[in-house]
Design an enzyme around this catalytic site. Structure first.
Site, PDB file in Angstrom:
ATOM      1  N   GLY B 148       0.833  -1.190   0.000  1.00  0.00           N
ATOM      2  CA  GLY B 148       0.000   0.000   0.000  1.00  0.00           C
ATOM      3  C   GLY B 148       0.870   1.243   0.000  1.00  0.00           C
ATOM      4  N   CYS B 149       0.258   2.367  -0.357  1.00  0.00           N
ATOM      5  CA  CYS B 149       1.018   3.612  -0.468  1.00  0.00           C
ATOM      6  C   CYS B 149       1.460   4.099   0.907  1.00  0.00           C
ATOM      7  CB  CYS B 149       0.179   4.658  -1.187  1.00  0.00           C
ATOM      8  SG  CYS B 149      -1.507   4.850  -0.569  1.00  0.00           S
ATOM      9  N   TYR B 150       0.527   4.204   1.851  1.00  0.00           N
ATOM     10  CA  TYR B 150       0.920   4.619   3.203  1.00  0.00           C
ATOM     11  C   TYR B 150       1.958   3.649   3.788  1.00  0.00           C
ATOM     12  CZ  TYR B 150      -2.957   8.041   3.637  1.00  0.00           C
ATOM     13  OH  TYR B 150      -3.815   9.104   3.498  1.00  0.00           O
ATOM     14  N   THR B 152       4.211   1.825   2.406  1.00  0.00           N
ATOM     15  CA  THR B 152       5.540   2.032   1.825  1.00  0.00           C
ATOM     16  C   THR B 152       6.263   3.177   2.510  1.00  0.00           C
ATOM     17  OG1 THR B 152       4.881   1.156  -0.330  1.00  0.00           O
ATOM     18  CG2 THR B 152       6.753   2.670  -0.307  1.00  0.00           C
ATOM     19  N   SER B 153       5.548   4.294   2.674  1.00  0.00           N
ATOM     20  CA  SER B 153       6.200   5.470   3.271  1.00  0.00           C
ATOM     21  C   SER B 153       6.564   5.227   4.726  1.00  0.00           C
ATOM     22  CB  SER B 153       5.284   6.698   3.143  1.00  0.00           C
ATOM     23  OG  SER B 153       4.205   6.635   4.049  1.00  0.00           O
TER      24      SER B 153
END
Lengths: 346, 346, 346, 346
Positions: B148-150, B152-153
């Site tokens: 997921g994008c969140y 990853t960060s």
């Protein structure tokens, strides 16, 4: 009609003061100073004011100001303010100061975060201008220190929890996001349109932002003991608005309390604080252009934390609107005069 | 040349996959599916692709896809993916799945946060597609679950601290902010331009966002014991970009460690993770359009906390770019192929 | 590998040149000058370039530059360029100049709109760097004057009509809108985020913008006789992009011609000009980050006018991308090398 | 106190009407209809209205509305309005209709651009609600057709020139740019944040936008003979604001006239029209949130054209603010009541 002056009218807080005062039925703007734009109509500097504000900027020393108004908004930077305000007070004027110079009660704290103070004797006298907490003090004050924008959003969000011992004060983390108008109107590369738009970033991370001592002073007062916080500001690609997301661990009392009711009771009669229904969240676009502070809270049962979120328009409730609210109190006007406009959306 | 297909090409991750693949020297896009736009050139749906991508959208079942490509990006929503992926694998295809369906190793956890799983047997097989952590596993995988994008960060930001026992894992608070493309291309009032622009708000507050189990799975793996976090997502008025600000209390070991060096060593040889110099902060506008993840860290000596900040482009490193990075690994291409473009600024 | 230098690397065209060149397989950036940032890595000035561009800014005179590269992009302001370029040419270097100094063939016209010219002898030699019109001339040139951003969008839009006598040349009205990056990176109040965002305005109205003589020179050349235009620029709250809307009355020949086909034939084989299908319109967000120019045309049967619309990314096709396109031609590289990246959307 | 109702309160014009009326001292909002949000407080649909507007949306037929208010704002789409308005009038109510249904005096023209009209008998009776042109007619009207947003910006800009024969009417070209709120609050992909932000595009090019017959009706009336125009609308990445740039060739009389003085005299006593000083330009950010229309003009001596530029807030002067201005006139209130707030900047 009260004659009022704006000292330092050419910044974003200045234009917003002029805008609000233009719709205020009890006052008349009689003087506005600006070194840079002396001789220019303020409406030429800020064309939004055309046909609404017809004052001309002047470059005046304090001595020349005294005969021009009975009440002053001092909207110059910190350090400059501390040299102006005492002379206004000495001449019997009342003042709302929008700088940081009189917000900190303890001169040592002020000097640790800012610089030497030239009128520390006024620190204990100045009212901290958050009307929802200090209404009576402000009413009686001749000098009110208008709160910082971040502090306004944070203190209103956390005071009810702290006053009632509902959170562990060592766990408070504040993640704040501000629109770019908070950086002022100075010409800097960092706030150029192309540097800010379509982007987002933190700044002054790690306990270095100067609003920290102000926030801690007020949270400590609410808690009844010293509170140390983590505070991280961020820069939003919007012009107006602050959203603070605050985290804290609940005490046993906190876990059992009906926090939603607590907030609704605390702020229910306030005209400018709006406690949102459970399950919803505040948004800066819903307070835009208004003196409102929207607050919502949400427990996280997985971690026993409470998250309190607040949104303000940083130029209004975070600066010029709150300054007018304080002026109203200091002069016996109805507190909401000139400030009841609803936020504009979209 | 590897023949690749995109299943679900008409969303924002689809168009970004097509954009990246158009510049990839080792692959050829041979099929792209879309129910809604069947029969239309993809470059008519997304005119940015004109003269660069000439594929026509088709509405195809899995059976019809098998002969059309050897490698597939599955970019359909969760629940839909779990019915498609097993059949692709059975036919000997390799797959990067961009949905959440194979990210969670534990079927019970998946089902608690999402819904029943129809192919749970694949959960233990699927590689978690964060190359900086699982490069070798991904190389050997036939199915990679794109993070997921969140997550990853967040995971890239915190893994070095957790692996080395440098923070108290019960104190982790994650305040994340995402651009609006993360909400997809569905026509909803809440993501209309006028609702989002010049505004900012949190959503899914209080431990309810579905990226939480994914984040906790990976942070727990890094720490070696279960980690529970607070996570608050916010919606930014930008199209691309995620900025996560993470807070944790340092252990004694953490207070004594040279954290800046730790991060520089951990990620020094990574092409896509850039550890920023001490004292600086990441910004979404500095990773825009690229597969980069920028990370900075700052200690707060007043509270003994560490603040780690990370920025990614949510559609690239947070979705389609990372998917291509995984494809590269799974097919023996150089990991950075097609992905080395520098971010666009301004 | 060709060694190339950027003179004036610290503006928005400089960072974009560095970004594009970092992905160009035939060249190596060997020197970048900046007075303001001498000694600093360019990637510190523009953090998007980290791990992609490792050159350090230097403050060098022309003499010191000569041994450092064989090809130069001169990205300094007009008037400064005219003192640098002749010395580069004298030393046998080839140059693309991004200023206005060599765009105007007639010294008297240049001096009427700008100032005295110190190297007017080069005006007739310099190629006007619009490859779609002057490809062969550019191939043979040692000095190419890179077109202005507005002129690029306008000339490509109108040249086919003018060459074929399809419009009355006295009726040409050009209404152009540009993103704020066109104003450069200087710290001015007028381009601060808060002054530009959520707003829109015209500027330099009434025939005063300095791109007018350049546009008229090229439209006149296409028409075969002098053309005088009305041109109004506007400032958009976006960072990248120009959209020009052009109006003209059709001649009898124009009314009868198949204009859509004319444009498709004219630009069909161009890699960077995309003629849109009839009935659609260009959008700056569909060319963002690319060297593309999108053109659409629409007749207005009620008024017998033709409206031609064009969109470019002002920093790419309007500046740095076109400069690299010219460099490719001048050095025998394939014209599209390093420039085929598709626009990024959203 | 006048009891007023809003029919169709859940769009952007509805919320803006409610916002303005909340600060209007002569009226009380007694009913607001919405099919979609029936039963919901309007302040739940639009949280900016919390603590300022406490009306609940209802789904009511015309019959049920009659007893609920004495004055109605009809803010439903065209075609729907024409079935509601006659029944309100029949019951003795006064109405401002914000749709297009009563703006066109000639039924044949209306039907050519829209559809069949069910109450054409009212077309000649309805006042065209542009107070600066038709103040006395509006005062006497029971039905006022509130002008379109684009027409408001264009007609105020051009009327002085046309009335005095100062431009060649066959040369009028209007290039208009509108904020996205003009597209309404319907959930469409085309107006999603990611599709609009950081972009710009024209739409409905070539004489097809439905505001054309309305503009031509009024420009023809001002000129005293039929006027046909070219009109191109564009979509701006801002929420509020229209900027129209209009071009025309001056007649001999026009070339000799003092146009700046003409405009200053025409609009000098108007509270909402502000003629800017010569040499300056209007900006949408300077009229934001207000009922102002800013106008500037500039001659182009090179082409003998005049360029007139005007800026309005499309939701206020272009819709709800102008509707309240008309209501004021129709009910004998001071025309500016509730509308004198200065624009918000920044």
């Amino acid at each position: 009609m009260l004659n009022v002056g704006i000292i330092g009218a050419s910044g974003y807080t200045g234009v917003e003061l002029a805008r609000i005062l233009a719709g205020h039925p009890e006052v008349r703007l009689t003087v506005a100073t600006s070194r840079q734009y002396a001789g220019k109509p303020l409406a030429e500097v800020f064309p939004n004011l055309r046909k609404r504000v017809d004052i001309v900027c002047e470059n005046l020393g304090v001595g020349d100001l005294l005969g021009r108004a009975d009440f002053f908004f001092c909207a110059v930077p910190h350090k400059t303010a501390m040299d102006i305000v005492p002379r206004l007070l000495d001449a019997g004027k009342k003042v709302v100061d929008l700088s940081a110079d009189y917000r900190i009660h303890d001169a040592a704290v002020y000097e640790a975060w800012y610089q030497a103070h030239s009128s520390p004797q006024l620190l204990s006298e100045a009212a901290y201008g958050l009307p929802e907490l200090y209404r009576d003090t402000i009413r009686a004050a001749r000098l009110t220190a208008n709160p910082g924008c971040y502090p306004t959003s944070v203190i209103l969000a956390l005071a009810p929890l702290l006053r009632n011992g509902l959170i562990h004060t060592s766990t408070v983390i504040i993640d704040s996001k501000s629109g770019t108008s908070g950086a002022g109107r100075a010409a800097n590369v960092g706030t150029l349109f192309c540097e800010v738009t379509d982007g987002f970033r933190p700044y002054k991370v790690g306990g270095t932002h100067r609003h920290i001592p102000e926030i801690e002073q007020e949270l400590s007062a609410a808690a009844g003991h010293p509170v140390t916080i983590s505070f991280t500001p961020h820069l939003l690609p919007i012009s107006r608005g602050i959203l603070s997301t605050t985290y804290a661990s609940l005490t046993e009392a906190g876990k059992e309390a009906d926090l939603q009711s607590l907030y609704e009771q605390t702020y229910g009669s306030e005209a400018f604080v709006r406690v949102l229904p459970a399950g919803t969240t505040p948004a800066t676009q819903h307070v835009r252009g208004s003196n409102c502070c929207d607050i919502a809270l949400q427990q996280d049962p997985r971690t026993s934390r409470i998250i309190v979120m607040s949104a303000i328009d940083n130029i209004v409730k975070g600066a010029s609107g709150q300054a007018v609210q304080n002026m109203n109190l200091m002069n016996g006007f109805a507190e909401t005069t000139g400030l009841m406009g609803a936020p504009f959306f979209p």
